[in-house]
Enzyme design. Structure first.
Site, PDB file in Angstrom:
ATOM      1  N   GLN A 141       0.789  -1.102   0.056  1.00 37.79           N
ATOM      2  CA  GLN A 141       0.018  -0.045   0.054  1.00 37.79           C
ATOM      3  C   GLN A 141       0.796   1.125   0.235  1.00 37.79           C
ATOM      4  O   GLN A 141       1.418   1.343   1.603  1.00 37.79           O
ATOM      5  CB  GLN A 141      -0.731  -0.136   1.401  1.00 37.79           C
ATOM      6  N   SER A 144       0.877   5.816   2.605  1.00 38.84           N
ATOM      7  CA  SER A 144       2.122   7.245   3.418  1.00 38.84           C
ATOM      8  C   SER A 144       3.012   8.303   2.511  1.00 38.84           C
ATOM      9  O   SER A 144       3.785   7.311   2.707  1.00 38.84           O
ATOM     10  CB  SER A 144       2.162   6.786   4.234  1.00 38.84           C
ATOM     11  N   SER A 176       3.972  -1.305   4.445  1.00 38.36           N
ATOM     12  CA  SER A 176       4.534  -2.759   4.848  1.00 38.36           C
ATOM     13  C   SER A 176       4.846  -3.989   3.415  1.00 38.36           C
ATOM     14  O   SER A 176       4.210  -3.370   2.876  1.00 38.36           O
ATOM     15  CB  SER A 176       3.930  -3.184   5.654  1.00 38.36           C
ATOM     16  N   GLU A 259      -9.151  -1.460   5.816  1.00 33.94           N
ATOM     17  CA  GLU A 259      -8.009  -1.035   6.477  1.00 33.94           C
ATOM     18  C   GLU A 259      -8.237  -1.750   8.150  1.00 33.94           C
ATOM     19  O   GLU A 259      -7.875  -2.368   8.523  1.00 33.94           O
ATOM     20  CB  GLU A 259      -6.674  -0.152   6.245  1.00 33.94           C
TER      21      GLU A 259
HETATM   22  C1  LIG Z   1       3.430  -0.768  11.411  1.00 29.73           C
HETATM   23  C2  LIG Z   1       2.864   0.451  10.737  1.00 29.73           C
HETATM   24  C3  LIG Z   1       3.228  -0.372   9.504  1.00 29.73           C
HETATM   25  C4  LIG Z   1       2.362   0.980   8.465  1.00 29.73           C
HETATM   26  N1  LIG Z   1       2.164   0.125   6.964  1.00 29.73           N
HETATM   27  C5  LIG Z   1       2.086   1.398   5.964  1.00 29.73           C
HETATM   28  C6  LIG Z   1       2.075   1.024   5.037  1.00 29.73           C
HETATM   29  O1  LIG Z   1       1.922  -0.600   4.549  1.00 29.73           O
HETATM   30  N2  LIG Z   1       1.087   1.948   4.025  1.00 29.73           N
HETATM   31  C7  LIG Z   1       0.618   3.460   3.422  1.00 29.73           C
HETATM   32  O2  LIG Z   1       0.653   3.863   2.990  1.00 29.73           O
HETATM   33  N3  LIG Z   1       1.436   3.789   5.161  1.00 29.73           N
HETATM   34  C8  LIG Z   1       1.990   2.878   6.212  1.00 29.73           C
HETATM   35  N4  LIG Z   1       1.955   3.780   7.705  1.00 29.73           N
HETATM   36  C9  LIG Z   1       2.290   4.530   8.005  1.00 29.73           C
HETATM   37  C10 LIG Z   1       0.776   4.970   8.786  1.00 29.73           C
HETATM   38  O3  LIG Z   1      -0.640   5.388   8.089  1.00 29.73           O
HETATM   39  C11 LIG Z   1       1.255   6.503   9.391  1.00 29.73           C
HETATM   40  O4  LIG Z   1       1.978   6.230  10.542  1.00 29.73           O
HETATM   41  C12 LIG Z   1      -0.115   7.354   9.986  1.00 29.73           C
HETATM   42  O5  LIG Z   1      -0.812   7.440   9.321  1.00 29.73           O
HETATM   43  C13 LIG Z   1       0.344   8.497  10.716  1.00 29.73           C
HETATM   44  O6  LIG Z   1       1.188   9.422   9.675  1.00 29.73           O
HETATM   45  P1  LIG Z   1       2.279   9.956  10.613  1.00 29.73           P
HETATM   46  O7  LIG Z   1       3.193   8.590  10.732  1.00 29.73           O
HETATM   47  O8  LIG Z   1       2.656  10.896   9.208  1.00 29.73           O
HETATM   48  O9  LIG Z   1       2.003  10.845  11.502  1.00 29.73           O
HETATM   49  P2  LIG Z   1       0.684  12.477  11.820  1.00 29.73           P
HETATM   50  O10 LIG Z   1      -0.041  12.261  10.458  1.00 29.73           O
HETATM   51  O11 LIG Z   1       2.373  13.199  11.127  1.00 29.73           O
HETATM   52  O12 LIG Z   1       0.579  13.127  13.000  1.00 29.73           O
HETATM   53  C14 LIG Z   1       1.863  13.267  14.225  1.00 29.73           C
HETATM   54  C15 LIG Z   1       1.348  12.733  15.549  1.00 29.73           C
HETATM   55  O13 LIG Z   1      -0.705  13.917  15.311  1.00 29.73           O
HETATM   56  C16 LIG Z   1      -1.354  13.739  15.297  1.00 29.73           C
HETATM   57  N5  LIG Z   1      -2.149  13.874  14.617  1.00 29.73           N
HETATM   58  C17 LIG Z   1      -2.452  14.211  13.257  1.00 29.73           C
HETATM   59  N6  LIG Z   1      -3.611  15.104  13.034  1.00 29.73           N
HETATM   60  C18 LIG Z   1      -4.165  15.263  13.802  1.00 29.73           C
HETATM   61  C19 LIG Z   1      -5.120  16.034  13.948  1.00 29.73           C
HETATM   62  N7  LIG Z   1      -6.222  16.151  12.407  1.00 29.73           N
HETATM   63  N8  LIG Z   1      -6.639  15.325  14.686  1.00 29.73           N
HETATM   64  C20 LIG Z   1      -5.640  14.990  16.171  1.00 29.73           C
HETATM   65  N9  LIG Z   1      -4.279  13.685  16.119  1.00 29.73           N
HETATM   66  C21 LIG Z   1      -3.868  14.871  14.744  1.00 29.73           C
HETATM   67  C22 LIG Z   1      -1.378  12.056  15.294  1.00 29.73           C
HETATM   68  O14 LIG Z   1      -2.575  11.344  15.979  1.00 29.73           O
HETATM   69  C23 LIG Z   1       0.174  11.438  15.437  1.00 29.73           C
HETATM   70  O15 LIG Z   1      -0.385  11.147  16.996  1.00 29.73           O
HETATM   71  C24 LIG Z   1       2.029   2.463   8.577  1.00 29.73           C
HETATM   72  C25 LIG Z   1       2.631   3.049  10.118  1.00 29.73           C
HETATM   73  C26 LIG Z   1       2.670   1.370  10.563  1.00 29.73           C
HETATM   74  C27 LIG Z   1       2.950   1.992  12.157  1.00 29.73           C
END
Ligand SMILES: Cc1cc2nc3c(=O)[nH]c(=O)nc-3n(C[C@H](O)[C@H](O)[C@H](O)COP(=O)(O)OP(=O)(O)OC[C@H]3O[C@@H](n4cnc5c(N)ncnc54)[C@H](O)[C@@H]3O)c2cc1C
Length: 413
Positions: A141, A144, A176, A259
């Site tokens: 996928q 991100s 992933s 998902e």
């Molecule tokens: C183990 C793992 C597997 C993954 N696998 C995939 C994959 O296969 N493909 C893929 O595309 N992605 C994948 N991801 C990514 C995952 O979808 C993102 O990490 C997730 O959506 C959060 O985005 P970010 O890490 O950029 O955090 P950010 O969006 O930068 O968020 C940082 C913090 O701010 C908070 N926050 C942000 N916006 C808001 C809001 N509007 N209101 C309240 N709080 C908020 C969040 O909750 C978080 O605590 C994976 C992540 C992990 C940990």
């Protein structure tokens, strides 16, 4: 098609499972290894490939026997059965030793296959969705990006039309299983001059295309199951576009709802469970302690509530053809339960949880403790699930949104 009688069908399912798998062992925490309790695998590439082969063999057998994609309509390549049949299959399957699945299998079968089935052309369904459902092909996928996680619609990977192809440039992250996938379901910006959600298109990208570079990321729990993916001038034929140009946000939302459902309800073992904690308390002779009993009862009630909510959400989503916003409830409950399970195990063991003394089933829990936080992020963070529940389930007023202008007018674009 008339639906098979549930009781007769249960008999058939049980017969097939008995012929295909061994019965599941009872939880005995003292014998648990780190692999049993890990939320994310900590495997070498060779071990990961062997695990994928085992998983694929089971998924193919399931597909062949007609037990894959049970509630997906027949015209989309599924079995067209009811949520009651799906719940029954999950219940029967949980009594057997199913190969421990991986994120990539789940992403392929429960996310990408579903979205390609819903949004793909008949040819794409036949060629790709079917192969993903059988795991003949694996798909990751590619959503991100470094600046687009929770705010996924802010993604900057660009796809520009060039004759019969699209040329893709950008970077994805946390992908992933990218290193083992044949395809990636990718979201790219195809029109920067409309509001950010409207200018996105979905594509299936062959992961061996020239210009795709995959770099694994080491996790704190030890494994390197996710990756950075760089795309430089990657050419993808228009025939691999999924949905209409500009329909990518709809494809993304459907995929993310699948998902949340997969994360919240999957019967793949993810980390330690209530049964494991109970077995641990028994092995430590702590079940007579009133405070321990209280913690165990709390965990048990939360596990039972989660199971009941999973069932309710599954029935609602099967009726509507795809999961609704209620799937956020099960995702949130699953990640919360995982965290609490680790906390109770840690309280029971004290310092023993962090000392690698060789004592069975103790240090192994660190893989659960270190993996659980990642689960609160993957598939949308806890905070984002709460936002979705507030706005789309409870219909509370939305957060203020200041980005309803063309993407190109937002600062930095
Ligand atoms: C183990 C793992 C597997 C993954 N696998 C995939 C994959 O296969 N493909 C893929 O595309 N992605 C994948 N991801 C990514 C995952 O979808 C993102 O990490 C997730 O959506 C959060 O985005 P970010 O890490 O950029 O955090 P950010 O969006 O930068 O968020 C940082 C913090 O701010 C908070 N926050 C942000 N916006 C808001 C809001 N509007 N209101 C309240 N709080 C908020 C969040 O909750 C978080 O605590 C994976 C992540 C992990 C940990």
């Amino acid at each position: 098609m008339p639906q098979p009688n549930v009781d007769e069908w249960r008999g058939e399912v049980r017969q097939w499972l008995t012929a295909t798998l061994h019965p599941r062992r009872a939880a005995e925490t003292t014998g648990h290894t780190a692999a049993d309790l890990a939320v994310f695998h900590n495997l070498t590439d060779e071990e990961e490939r062997q695990l994928l082969d085992r998983c694929r063999a089971y998924q193919r057998a399931r597909h062949e026997a007609g037990y894959q994609a049970l509630t997906l309509p027949e015209e989309n390549g599924g079995q067209g059965l009811t949520a009651a049949h799906a719940a029954l299959f999950a219940q029967e399957e949980s009594a057997f030793d199913v190969p421990p699945s991986t994120e990539l299998i789940s992403v392929t079968v429960r996310l990408v296959a579903m979205s390609v089935s819903l949004f793909g052309t008949p040819e794409q369904r036949e060629t790709y969705a079917r192969a993903f459902l059988r795991t003949d092909l694996l798909a990751c996928q590619l959503f991100s990006e470094p600046g687009a996680g929770s705010d996924l619609a802010a993604l900057r990977t660009r796809a520009r039309r060039d004759g019969e192809d699209w040329v893709i440039d950008g970077q994805k992250v946390w992908t992933s299983g990218a290193q083992f996938a044949e395809y990636g379901l990718l979201l790219a910006r195809t029109d920067p001059d409309v509001v950010k959600q409207a200018g996105i298109t979905a594509f299936l990208v062959p992961m061996d295309s020239p210009g795709v570079e995959i770099r694994p990321i080491r996790q704190m729990s030890g494994g390197a199951s996710f990756n950075e993916v760089f795309l430089s001038g990657v050419r993808v034929p228009d025939g691999l576009r999924i949905g209409r140009p500009g329909q990518g946000w709809e494809v993304a939302n459907a995929t993310l709802a699948f998902e949340r459902t997969a994360s919240g309800s999957g019967n793949r073992r993810k980390g330690g469970t209530f049964d494991d904690v109970l077995a641990l308390a028994r092995s430590l002779n702590r079940t007579g302690d009133p405070l321990v009993r209280q913690r165990l009862a709390d965990l048990y009630v939360r596990s039972a509530l989660r199971a009941a909510t999973v069932d309710r959400v599954a029935r609602a989503s099967a009726a509507g053809g795809r999961p609704g916003p209620e799937a956020s409830l099960t995702k949130l409950m699953a990640s919360d339960l995982l965290t609490r399970t680790g906390q109770v195990a840690a309280e029971l063991m004290g310092a023993r949880i962090s000392a690698d003394t060789g004592e069975p089933g103790t240090f192994a829990w660190t893989e659960h403790l270190l993996g659980a936080p990642g689960y609160r992020l993957a598939g949308g963070t806890d905070q984002i699930q709460r936002n979705l529940i507030g706005e789309r389930v409870l219909k509370l007023p939305g957060e203020p949104r200041v980005d309803k202008v063309p993407f190109s007018e937002l600062s930095g674009n």
